[in-house]
Structure formats: structure tokens, C-alpha cells
Design an enzyme around this catalytic site. Structure first.
Site, mmCIF file in Angstrom:
data_model
loop_
_atom_site.group_PDB
_atom_site.id
_atom_site.type_symbol
_atom_site.label_atom_id
_atom_site.label_comp_id
_atom_site.label_asym_id
_atom_site.label_seq_id
_atom_site.Cartn_x
_atom_site.Cartn_y
_atom_site.Cartn_z
ATOM 1 N N CYS A 55 0.979 -1.250 0.018
ATOM 2 C CA CYS A 55 -0.018 0.119 -0.053
ATOM 3 C C CYS A 55 0.934 1.275 0.056
ATOM 4 O O CYS A 55 1.987 1.281 0.042
ATOM 5 C CB CYS A 55 -0.976 -0.062 1.252
ATOM 6 S SG CYS A 55 -0.015 0.251 2.783
ATOM 7 N N ALA A 58 3.051 1.512 2.755
ATOM 8 C CA ALA A 58 4.394 0.823 3.051
ATOM 9 C C ALA A 58 5.231 1.701 2.156
ATOM 10 O O ALA A 58 6.521 1.282 2.603
ATOM 11 C CB ALA A 58 3.922 -0.737 2.527
ATOM 12 N N ARG A 89 12.158 -5.001 6.459
ATOM 13 C CA ARG A 89 13.041 -4.836 5.156
ATOM 14 C C ARG A 89 14.661 -4.869 5.391
ATOM 15 O O ARG A 89 15.330 -4.842 4.541
ATOM 16 C CB ARG A 89 12.866 -3.200 4.795
ATOM 17 C CG ARG A 89 11.774 -3.145 3.806
ATOM 18 C CD ARG A 89 11.676 -3.216 2.360
ATOM 19 N NE ARG A 89 12.447 -2.197 1.698
ATOM 20 C CZ ARG A 89 12.810 -1.857 0.591
ATOM 21 N NH1 ARG A 89 12.675 -3.057 -0.148
ATOM 22 N NH2 ARG A 89 13.693 -1.086 0.109
ATOM 23 N N HIS A 190 6.250 6.371 -2.365
ATOM 24 C CA HIS A 190 7.412 6.507 -2.629
ATOM 25 C C HIS A 190 7.314 8.229 -2.967
ATOM 26 O O HIS A 190 7.961 8.963 -2.716
ATOM 27 C CB HIS A 190 7.808 6.031 -3.933
ATOM 28 C CG HIS A 190 7.876 4.454 -3.680
ATOM 29 N ND1 HIS A 190 7.889 3.477 -4.878
ATOM 30 C CD2 HIS A 190 8.213 3.696 -2.598
ATOM 31 C CE1 HIS A 190 7.946 2.367 -4.273
ATOM 32 N NE2 HIS A 190 8.252 2.415 -2.871
#
Length: 535
Positions: A55, A58, A89, A190
Site C-alpha cells: 500500500c 508501505a 526490510r 514513494h
């Protein structure tokens, strides 16, 4: 074995007509005879289909913002969202000259843990109290707030909370409205993270690190130590790494990113916005790089040295490459004897499915099916298609920054590299400064390119093409295992790494060889084998 157009039609035949029409646009069989093969990407996944995407939250907190080691990252939302994005991560971080260990918060998880009363009456006061507690207990240099879905639904104004906290405590508090439902995938996150960091952090510092060749590495997240391996090689050649976005990065260094000579872009999808915005505001050039694979790393190092047009730097680059190849080539050759001729699938990220094709080819392997979870068309077809990409409602949901050249700090790109304008233009003809050609040109005829693959298509392609290895994300690795095919999980490398650079190539080769030769996979019966053991 390859798949034909007929085979592709059979793959789609099970879908209802509207779904078939949609998914057909997301699949290609590479045909170099066609000049411009277009693929559809960055559109909404069809409801009901099991996608591998993440999503918006994230992408923002989990990918870009979370690795910044000296900021406290507060997740305003339920604890489940916070836990998912905490440590999954494997972004490694360590103390350095600018960040003592007591200022590193990477191992901690901060969340307001919203409950039902917070949904009913609002969570702003709870968030405000938490910021006060964090400042009192940890004295961080700066704080981020990342919103999850409920925050957007109830209308908490995290921007107002952040501004009040910033005034109250005298440190920067950044609010990211990255609710999970925004956009079509983590790619939206992002973009939101890039915009906020560019607008409020980059350009605020005044200290350039010493060195003749000062560079930033953008889109490198230090998974399993990738960034440290890249930095080792670059330092040996004579570069100074000014800052990294954002693996093992610090708030202090990000403020000074604009003081470097050149931006290197490793993950194009997650960070190309900042590279482009820094080019617009400061004039700083950027170079798309790939440190995954032995040949790819050598190519990147040579192109990087040519950017500065310095014979001493070019010579030192060749010395380091020769030194590293003397170590790595015998190892790669050993594993190539085991892996030569084997095939792989790759469905990872916004650049990794492209980058790892180079490393697999070092080992004699071929990625015959490749795709991304959250890419845009330019990640497949190259940046020249960006002007032709139509903006839709999901894209317009993300605010665009419209920057102008900075009146004091802007300088022409050739000035950053200490070149004449004529020499800079000459180098651009041979070095891809400011350009990325995408994944498609590196695929071979007959190979499959697929965007946003789903569980059904994944399983059918494995059944038809029987790959020896699948490079996956976190969730789809289990599909591969259930089908009796080994995988390497490239989202976080599970327990291992690095895979970047020369040392990373040797690690990857050893683990892939171990994976495809282990006899355990012969004990797994795939659904289509109808109870019979694999041969």
C-alpha cells in the site's frame, strides 16, 4: 521452453471478458521486431484478484522514510500497520561520524496504536501526547509522522499536529499523509515521501563533505548491507559518499544532499522524483546505476568515472575493478558450472527484476519471465515515454511539487562535474546521464514481461515454463515453495546479504547454487503433478 501468443491466450482464457481485456494490456512477449512495445502499468489491480502489491503507507514509511536512522518515525494508526513496517526490510544502520549510536532508533517501533475510541473521537491529542513523550525520552534530531488508512478516513489533521509540535519542541516534525488507500500501490507512497523530503529537508544544510568527487546514492536502502558494499568499492576508488537515500542515512546528511557533485540513482521507481527535482532546483546531474552483478557493477563504475573525465580517476577505477575481479571471477566461474543454462522468473520491486537479470547472466542463467509489482511504464519502456503517460485520478491524488531553479544555489550540470559545457554534452552521448532505458530493452525475444502478476498467472506460468528459480517478494515466495520451486526473496533477503557489488555477487551465487541443487524440492508435489513425484 518459451511461451507463444497462443499460450498467452490460453493463460487469459479463464478470465471473464472484462478482466481478460484488462490483463492482456499488462503482458508482453518480447519481440524486438516491434519498435515500441507498450505495456500498461501503475493502474488499479482488479478487485478480487490477489496481487503482490503493497500500500501507499508501505511505500512511504516502509521503503523511503523508515530507514533514516536518526529520526523517530511515528506510525499514527493501528499497531498492525506499525509492526508490518518495522524491521521487515532489514535496513541495516550503524553509528558514524555524524550519528552516534544513541541517536539511532532503527530497532525501535513507535506507534499511537489507534483504538476504537480514537476512531470515534479523533486521534490528534493522542498523537500530540506521543510526540511529547518521544522528545522527553529520546531527544531525537527530528520526527516523522506517517498516517495509515483510518487517519485519512476520520480526518485527523496530522499536519497541524506536526506544526504545533515543531514550534513546541524546536525540532523538525514532518507529517506524511500516506494513507494506505492512496494511489494504486506503494509507488504512491514513494512519491509522497520524495515530495516531503525534497520540500522540507534537502537544501537546509551547509556542510559539504571533503573530497574531489562527492556523490549521493539515491534509491539504495542497505538491505542486508548492500549499501555498505557499494560504499566500500566507491571509497577505494576515491569517491566521497555525501549521503544515501535512505539506507543507513541520517537526517543530518540528507539536509546536505544538494552539496554533492552528482546523484547516482539505483532504484529508479522509488527515488527518481528527488533526482529530477534536484536537477530542476539545483541543476545537479544524475546517473542511473546498477550495482547488482559483476559486469553491471564494472559498467557502472566505468560510466561514473567517465562523468568526471579525470584520467587519474579512470585509472584508479580500472585498478579497483582488476583487484576485485581477481577475487570474484574464480568464484563466479565455479558456480556458473552448476547454474549454466538454468532459468528464472523475477517479480520484484521497481528496478530489481531488471538489475538481477545482469547477475543471473553472470552465472549463465536467464530470466525468462520478469515483471514489477508497482512500476510505471517508464520502468519498463524507458523515460522517453514519460510525456506520453496519461494522468488519471489516482495520480492526481498525489500533490505535485512545482519547483523552480534556486536563485542562489542553482548551477549548470557541467559545473558540478568541473567540465566545459561542450565536454559535458560529448560525455552525455555515451553515458546515460539523466536517462533510464528501462527493463524491456534487456529482455530477449520470446521472454515474457508481466506487470502486477497475480497468484493465478504466477502458478500458470510456473506450470507452463518450469523455471529453476523464482526471485520473489515477501509473500509470493511461499507460492513458489508450494509449487516445488526454490526462490530467493529479494524484498529483504530474509536472513542474508549483501547481494550488491562484487562481494554480494559471490554471496548470491553461492545461495542460488545451494537453492537449486537442494534435494528438498524433489519432495514437494506441485498441484498439476496430480500426486506423482517429480522426476
Amino acid at each position: 521452453m518459451a511461451i507463444t501468443e497462443k499460450g498467452m491466450e490460453d493463460l487469459l482464457a479463464t478470465y471473464p471478458d472484462t478482466v481478460k481485456k484488462n490483463r492482456k494490456k499488462h503482458l508482453l512477449i518480447k519481440n524486438s521486431a516491434e519498435a515500441c512495445q507498450q505495456i500498461e502499468a501503475n493502474t488499479r489491480t482488479i478487485p478480487g484478484i490477489i496481487s503482490q502489491r503493497g500500500c501507499c503507507f508501505a511505500g512511504c514509511k516502509g521503503v523511503v522514510v523508515g530507514p533514516i536512522k536518526d529520526m523517530v518515525h511515528i506510525v499514527h494508526g493501528p499497531v498492525g500497520c506499525a509492526y508490518y513496517s518495522w524491521g521487515t526490510r532489514r535496513n541495516k544502520a550503524r553509528a558514524d561520524d555524524t550519528t552516534p549510536k544513541e541517536n539511532i532508533y532503527s530497532t525501535l517501533c513507535f506507534t499511537t496504536d489507534m483504538q476504537e475510541p480514537d476512531i470515534v473521537f479523533g486521534g490528534e491529542k493522542k498523537l500530540s501526547r506521543m510526540i511529547d513523550e518521544v522528545v522527553e525520552m529520546f531527544h531525537p534530531r527530528a520526527i516523522t509522522i506517517s498516517a495509515t488508512c483510518p487517519v485519512g478516513l476520520i480526518g485527523d489533521d496530522i499536519g497541524a499536529v506536526a506544526r504545533a509540535a515543531q514550534e513546541r519542541h524546536g525540532i523538525q516534525v514532518l507529517a506524511f499523509n500516506c494513507e494506505g488507500y492512496k494511489g494504486v500501490s506503494q509507488s504512491a507512497g514513494h512519491h509522497i515521501a520524495n515530495n516531503n523530503i525534497m520540500e522540507h529537508v534537502i537544501g537546509k544544510g551547509t556542510q559539504r563533505k571533503p573530497g574531489d568527487y562527492v556523490i549521493n546514492i539515491l534509491g539504495e536502502y542497505n538491505i542486508g548491507g548492500d549499501g555498505w558494499e557499494i560504499e566500500r568499492i566507491l571509497k577505494d576508488i576515491g569517491y566521497t559518499v555525501n549521503g544515501i537515500m535512505t539506507g543507513d542515512s541520517s537526517y543530518v546528511d540528507i539536509r546536505n544532499l544538494h552539496l554533492a557533485d552528482l546523484n547516482l540513482v539505483q532504484c529508479h521507481r522509488s527515488i527518481n522524483y528527488i533526482a529530477e527535482m534536484m536537477e530542476t532546483k539545483y541543476g545537479m546531474p544524475w546517473l542511473k546505476v546498477n550495482f547488482i552483478g559483476v559486469d553491471a557493477t564494472c559498467k557502472t563504475l566505468r560510466e561514473l568515472a567517465r562523468c568526471f573525465n579525470d584520467e587519474a580517476l579512470i585509472g584508479r577505477t580500472e585498478e579497483v575493478i582488476a583487484r576485485e575481479l581477481a577475487i570474484v571471477e574464480p568464484v563466479i566461474e565455479h558456480y556458473r558450472k552448476i547454474l549454466n543454462g538454468k532459468t528464472a522468473f523475477g517479480f520484484v520491486g521497481g528496478s530489481r527484476s531488471h538489475h538481477y537479470q545482469h547477475l543471473l547472466r553472470d552465472l549463465g542463467m536467464e530470466m525468462i519471465v520478469a515483471g514489477y509489482e508497482f512500476a510505471h511504464r517508464d520502468d519498463y519502456e524507458g523515460r522517453q515515454v514519460i510525456p506520453t503517460i496519461k494522468s488519471d485520478a489516482d495520480s492526481r491524488n498525489i500533490p505535485e511539487l512545482h519547483l523552480k531553479p534556486d536563485e542562489e544555489l542553482y548551477q549548470d550540470a557541467h559545473v558540478y562535474l568541473n567540465l566545459t559545457k561542450e565536454k559535458f554534452e560529448e560525455i552525455k552521448k555515451n553515458v546515460p546521464l539523466g536517462h533510464y532505458e528501462g527493463m524491456n530493452p534487456d529482455m530477449k525475444d520470446g521472454e515474457v514481461i508481466i506487470d502486477d502478476i497475480n497468484h493465478y498467472e504466477f502458478e500458470e506460468l510456473v506450470r507452463k515454463l518450469k523455471p529453476d528459480l523464482i526471485l520473489t517478494g515477501v509473500r509470493d515466495k511461499y507460492i513458489a515453495h508450494k509449487l516445488g520451486v526454490p526462490s530467493r526473496q529479494l524484498h529483504s533477503y530474509d536472513y542474508t546479504g549483501p547481494y550488491a557489488g562484487f562481494n554480494g555477487a559471490m554471496t548470491f551465487a553461492r545461495e542460488v547454487a545451494n537453492a537449486v541443487t537442494t534435494p528438498a524440492w524433489k519432495l514437494v508435489t506441485a498441484p498439476w503433478e496430480d500426486g506423482k513425484s517429480k522426476e
